[in-house]
Design an enzyme around this catalytic site. Structure first.
Site, mmCIF file in Angstrom:
data_model
loop_
_atom_site.group_PDB
_atom_site.id
_atom_site.type_symbol
_atom_site.label_atom_id
_atom_site.label_comp_id
_atom_site.label_asym_id
_atom_site.label_seq_id
_atom_site.Cartn_x
_atom_site.Cartn_y
_atom_site.Cartn_z
ATOM 1 N N ASP A 80 -74.226 -0.978 102.147
ATOM 2 C CA ASP A 80 -74.239 0.445 101.843
ATOM 3 C C ASP A 80 -75.465 1.089 102.502
ATOM 4 O O ASP A 80 -76.578 0.575 102.376
ATOM 5 C CB ASP A 80 -74.283 0.635 100.320
ATOM 6 C CG ASP A 80 -73.874 2.035 99.915
ATOM 7 O OD1 ASP A 80 -73.303 2.758 100.744
ATOM 8 O OD2 ASP A 80 -74.138 2.400 98.761
ATOM 9 N N HIS A 95 -78.790 14.127 101.021
ATOM 10 C CA HIS A 95 -78.785 13.303 99.806
ATOM 11 C C HIS A 95 -80.167 12.681 99.588
ATOM 12 O O HIS A 95 -80.728 12.760 98.495
ATOM 13 C CB HIS A 95 -77.720 12.213 99.931
ATOM 14 C CG HIS A 95 -77.771 11.175 98.849
ATOM 15 N ND1 HIS A 95 -77.484 11.448 97.534
ATOM 16 C CD2 HIS A 95 -78.106 9.851 98.884
ATOM 17 C CE1 HIS A 95 -77.628 10.341 96.805
ATOM 18 N NE2 HIS A 95 -77.998 9.361 97.606
ATOM 19 N N GLU A 130 -70.619 8.317 93.468
ATOM 20 C CA GLU A 130 -71.203 8.657 94.767
ATOM 21 C C GLU A 130 -70.062 8.747 95.769
ATOM 22 O O GLU A 130 -69.331 7.771 95.976
ATOM 23 C CB GLU A 130 -72.236 7.614 95.223
ATOM 24 C CG GLU A 130 -73.507 7.651 94.394
ATOM 25 C CD GLU A 130 -74.694 6.936 95.035
ATOM 26 O OE1 GLU A 130 -75.837 7.389 94.856
ATOM 27 O OE2 GLU A 130 -74.491 5.928 95.724
ATOM 28 N N GLU A 173 -68.622 8.549 99.229
ATOM 29 C CA GLU A 173 -69.038 7.932 100.480
ATOM 30 C C GLU A 173 -67.823 7.688 101.372
ATOM 31 O O GLU A 173 -66.690 7.690 100.912
ATOM 32 C CB GLU A 173 -69.716 6.582 100.212
ATOM 33 C CG GLU A 173 -70.831 6.668 99.182
ATOM 34 C CD GLU A 173 -71.751 5.458 99.199
ATOM 35 O OE1 GLU A 173 -71.562 4.572 100.058
ATOM 36 O OE2 GLU A 173 -72.665 5.419 98.361
ATOM 37 N N ASP A 191 -69.151 4.762 95.121
ATOM 38 C CA ASP A 191 -70.189 3.787 94.785
ATOM 39 C C ASP A 191 -70.773 4.162 93.416
ATOM 40 O O ASP A 191 -71.871 4.696 93.308
ATOM 41 C CB ASP A 191 -71.263 3.837 95.878
ATOM 42 C CG ASP A 191 -72.382 2.850 95.620
ATOM 43 O OD1 ASP A 191 -72.119 1.803 95.042
ATOM 44 O OD2 ASP A 191 -73.529 3.157 96.012
ATOM 45 N N ARG A 233 -77.496 5.475 86.708
ATOM 46 C CA ARG A 233 -78.826 5.953 87.122
ATOM 47 C C ARG A 233 -79.949 5.456 86.235
ATOM 48 O O ARG A 233 -81.056 5.196 86.720
ATOM 49 C CB ARG A 233 -78.838 7.487 87.133
ATOM 50 C CG ARG A 233 -77.817 8.129 88.058
ATOM 51 C CD ARG A 233 -78.018 7.727 89.490
ATOM 52 N NE ARG A 233 -77.073 8.435 90.370
ATOM 53 C CZ ARG A 233 -76.887 8.132 91.643
ATOM 54 N NH1 ARG A 233 -77.546 7.123 92.207
ATOM 55 N NH2 ARG A 233 -76.022 8.820 92.366
ATOM 56 N N GLN A 237 -80.615 1.973 87.190
ATOM 57 C CA GLN A 237 -81.196 1.948 88.537
ATOM 58 C C GLN A 237 -82.702 2.261 88.516
ATOM 59 O O GLN A 237 -83.499 1.586 89.158
ATOM 60 C CB GLN A 237 -80.457 2.979 89.408
ATOM 61 C CG GLN A 237 -80.775 2.906 90.888
ATOM 62 C CD GLN A 237 -79.897 3.869 91.709
ATOM 63 O OE1 GLN A 237 -78.915 4.413 91.214
ATOM 64 N NE2 GLN A 237 -80.265 4.059 92.961
ATOM 65 N N LYS A 261 -75.353 -0.859 90.434
ATOM 66 C CA LYS A 261 -74.269 -0.582 91.377
ATOM 67 C C LYS A 261 -73.190 -1.667 91.353
ATOM 68 O O LYS A 261 -72.033 -1.389 91.680
ATOM 69 C CB LYS A 261 -74.828 -0.544 92.806
ATOM 70 C CG LYS A 261 -75.983 0.426 93.023
ATOM 71 C CD LYS A 261 -75.489 1.754 93.529
ATOM 72 C CE LYS A 261 -76.634 2.628 94.042
ATOM 73 N NZ LYS A 261 -76.095 3.910 94.526
ATOM 74 N N THR A 320 -67.238 -0.893 92.604
ATOM 75 C CA THR A 320 -67.188 0.051 93.722
ATOM 76 C C THR A 320 -65.710 0.263 94.014
ATOM 77 O O THR A 320 -64.976 -0.714 94.176
ATOM 78 C CB THR A 320 -67.886 -0.537 94.965
ATOM 79 O OG1 THR A 320 -69.229 -0.896 94.613
ATOM 80 C CG2 THR A 320 -67.919 0.461 96.115
ATOM 81 N N GLU A 334 -77.697 14.771 92.179
ATOM 82 C CA GLU A 334 -78.237 15.826 93.043
ATOM 83 C C GLU A 334 -78.074 17.224 92.444
ATOM 84 O O GLU A 334 -78.780 18.152 92.826
ATOM 85 C CB GLU A 334 -77.539 15.804 94.402
ATOM 86 C CG GLU A 334 -77.920 14.617 95.243
ATOM 87 C CD GLU A 334 -77.174 14.653 96.576
ATOM 88 O OE1 GLU A 334 -77.235 15.683 97.260
ATOM 89 O OE2 GLU A 334 -76.523 13.648 96.899
#
Lengths: 429, 429
Positions: free
Chosen positions: B129, B136, B200, B202, B234, B238, B241, B254, B258, B374
């Site tokens: 990844d 971002h 996420e 992607e 993904d 948070r 993380q 993560k 996925t 974000e």
């Protein structure tokens, strides 16, 4: 009195592979790829054992797994199947089994290790590397944060990251010095051969039966999911790592190659060498309950780990490889069971043949550093018998990792070697 | 006038799969697993095409690859083989091919998409990844370092990390909220269900022919190693993380799951939508020469990317899913070719079927953020038609990713959907 084999080489004092070990590997010989078990200086060819009927008392699924070209199928069968197979192989090779037709068939299934080419033992679906040695984390952290070397999470959570599975190679493969981006302080970044190439002495954990996505493996079940251990050299380009690792961790600094030793030592062979998990220092936090084992008295493994350097100059001068460090797996902060359990605590699925590695294994004392980077803390730079100095690896350097467990009255359980020689970078621009 | 198919559903304006698209996928139907190509609301079963002789003009290796249960073999054949196959399939499906026995055989090889169960398109050896969207990286960085959001390496080196391959699932699978360690400020760490669950958005890059260990792929060859693109969600916890990611990057935050979309859109189908790579701002560094493409005017892809939320409340109220954001792949700072080349620049081997992902794709404007994290920069918290507010995902939320390329005079090239519904955590202690 320890059990002996009728195969003399298995009883020699310095053999890595006595009858108490019986590690699994995959070898190529005369165009065929088979699973084997190392015994003395020989390999017992499991495919031949099945063909000649030596394994006919075993359930069919075990026999079938023994005729595969990879260990994954056998790994998936679980500890009861492994014990059954191990017991039978022991009985074929011990002095009790030394007679008649059975011994003749067993002898026919042996070939010298030196005639075979070892392969990767399993198809490795995913490779995860941990950071389980607190002495390694502390020494490396000190280089970046002298006053606060250990990050606040370290004693609470096993730190790990996903590694690259495709570039795992078997012991003996040359390691081409990687190219990559690096940046000197105050300079613009450049692309070229890495200058700070290092080894990392680690222990690998091959997963047996996996878990389903969404399920987790409890701490007291964790070792039933471990097939066995091997040696891992997690080659690292330190200058590339420094530049690339923020904020998502190491990437190309590690993914150019990882070397593993060919023989996977069953946990059962290491049973006599189990020791208490490393005692946490006064005031250190207790592990959270999902990581709290009910047999802390045997969560550690007393396994001596050594790194040798064999430089080009040593080979030219006929000087033997020199030992650079000697550590022990018992020094880990997080046990191998804790690594497995933590990995699956979010529901992440492990699959048979997956490889977990401990991260660099270092001890607290000088002389037990598992990589060159940590030796920067020494008062004197590393110097070897040829007069050569080493901050990082040079082209032509061969690095040899070794591991063994031993105690009085028992033969030594060795891991064989995990080696790789650094070759010159191929310049790509 | 664009080519049309004799299959009416392929010519509908809102179809994702016109004859200009022809994406590959793997499906299960009546107990069998085959490779298929999406066309309108149908799947062309490639195994059936081979069996009925429709592909008899193709080289045997292509025919064999089309009868596999995974796309890896076809991926490994390379762009010339893919073009040959694509040309033949186009001729079978276009209005020119609409007659007689050939059309009858082709029709016999079609089945409704709605009757099939989509599978992972390939055996994914390794998953990497990246972090290729500067918008971002800047928005996320600002949360941690308001004055200095972008790290010094960002504009010089594509940042990436190894992801977990085993927990990649196909669109439609439920996503169980993971458990893990988190730590509130000033509190002790605890273990439990993640509270800050995010998606996420992607784009995934499926690798075609790989490279040997020690070799690298030059920037101008890179796209010949790309089989096609898909969507990737993904999922990210948070709070987990934040606590685990120092110093080795994201791990369990993560690796619990996925999601990828089932259809792999060939680069050839996207050729009309190529645009210049994102222009670097005044004063931004030039890429180092190994990353410098000789066709910057077409290194970008004009691909619209959308995220929709379908909450439990929306479903109960019969309200349609609501769009949360809309971005574009052309906003990436690093091109897909640069990601491939950088990945192999250290000699790391890619293998056919490996998956690379871009990292969250966001644009500079409000409304183009590719993840909820974000959106913290917005003046107002996210609120949807039901009156619900979302900082992070709730149990029962279904997230839908969509992507399409379009321009006047050409039918729209869609990616289909990439969806997953969050289910309640299973508490493990």
């Amino acid at each position: 009195m320890a059990v002996k084999s009728w195969l003399a080489s298995a009883n020699e004092l310095d053999s890595d592979f006595p009858i108490q070990n019986l590690p699994y590997g995959v070898f190529r010989y005369r165009g065929q790829t088979h699973i084997g078990i190392a015994i003395g200086d020989q390999i017992l060819d499991l495919d031949a054992c099945v063909s000649s009927g030596l394994f006919k008392s075993l359930p069919e699924e075990i026999q079938r797994a023994c005729q595969s070209e990879m260990l994954n199928e056998l790994m998936a069968l679980g500890p009861d199947a492994w014990s059954e197979l191990r017991m039978l192989v022991t009985s074929l090779l011990d002095t009790q089994g030394a007679s008649g037709e059975t011994q003749a068939h067993t002898e026919a299934a042996l070939l010298p290790i030196s005639d075979a080419t070892m392969q990767l033992p399993a198809q490795i679906g995913d490779y995860t590397d941990f950071y389980a040695s607190i002495d390694h984390a502390t020494r490396v952290g000190k280089l970046f944060r002298p006053d606060n070397p250990l990050l606040p999470n370290y004693k609470h959570i096993p730190i790990g990251y996903h590694g690259r599975a495709s570039s795992i190679v078997i012991s003996g493969c040359d390691i081409c010095r990687p190219c990559g981006q690096t940046k000197a302080p105050e300079a613009e970044p450049t692309f070229g051969p890495a200058k700070s190439l290092d080894y990392e002495l680690e222990v690998g954990i091959f997963i047996g039966p996996g878990n389903l996505l969404g399920e987790s493996i409890s701490i007291d079940e964790a070792e039933r999911h471990i097939f066995g251990l091997c040696l891992v050299n997690d080659w690292s380009a330190r200058d590339m790592q420094t530049w690339e690792y923020q904020p998502l961790g190491p990437f190309l600094a590690k993914s150019f190659a990882t070397t593993i030793s060919p023989w996977v030592v069953p946990l059962e062979a290491l049973a006599p060498y189990r020791v208490p998990a490393r005692k946490r220092a006064e005031g250190a936090p207790d592990p959270l309950s999902y990581l709290k084992s009910s047999h802390e008295e045997s969560d550690g493994i007393d396994l001596t780990l050594e790194v040798y350097l064999d430089s080009r100059k040593m080979r030219e001068a006929g000087i033997k490889p020199e030992r650079l460090s000697c550590g022990n797996l018992r020094d880990l902060y997080w046990s191998i069971a804790q690594l497995v359990t933590h990995h699956t605590s979010n529901g992440c699925n492990l699959r048979a043949g997956d490889l977990l590695a401990t991260g660099t294994v270092s001890g607290p004392e000088e002389g037990s550093e598992g990589c060159l980077l940590e030796m920067r803390h020494r008062a004197q730079p590393l110097r070897v018998a040829t007069g050569e100095q080493r901050t990082f690896l040079q082209d032509g350097d061969r690095v040899i990792l070794r591991a063994f467990a031993q105690k009085p009255g028992l033969p030594r359980i060795g891991f064989g070697e995990c080696t790789g020689t650094i070759t010159k970078a191929i310049i790509k621009q």
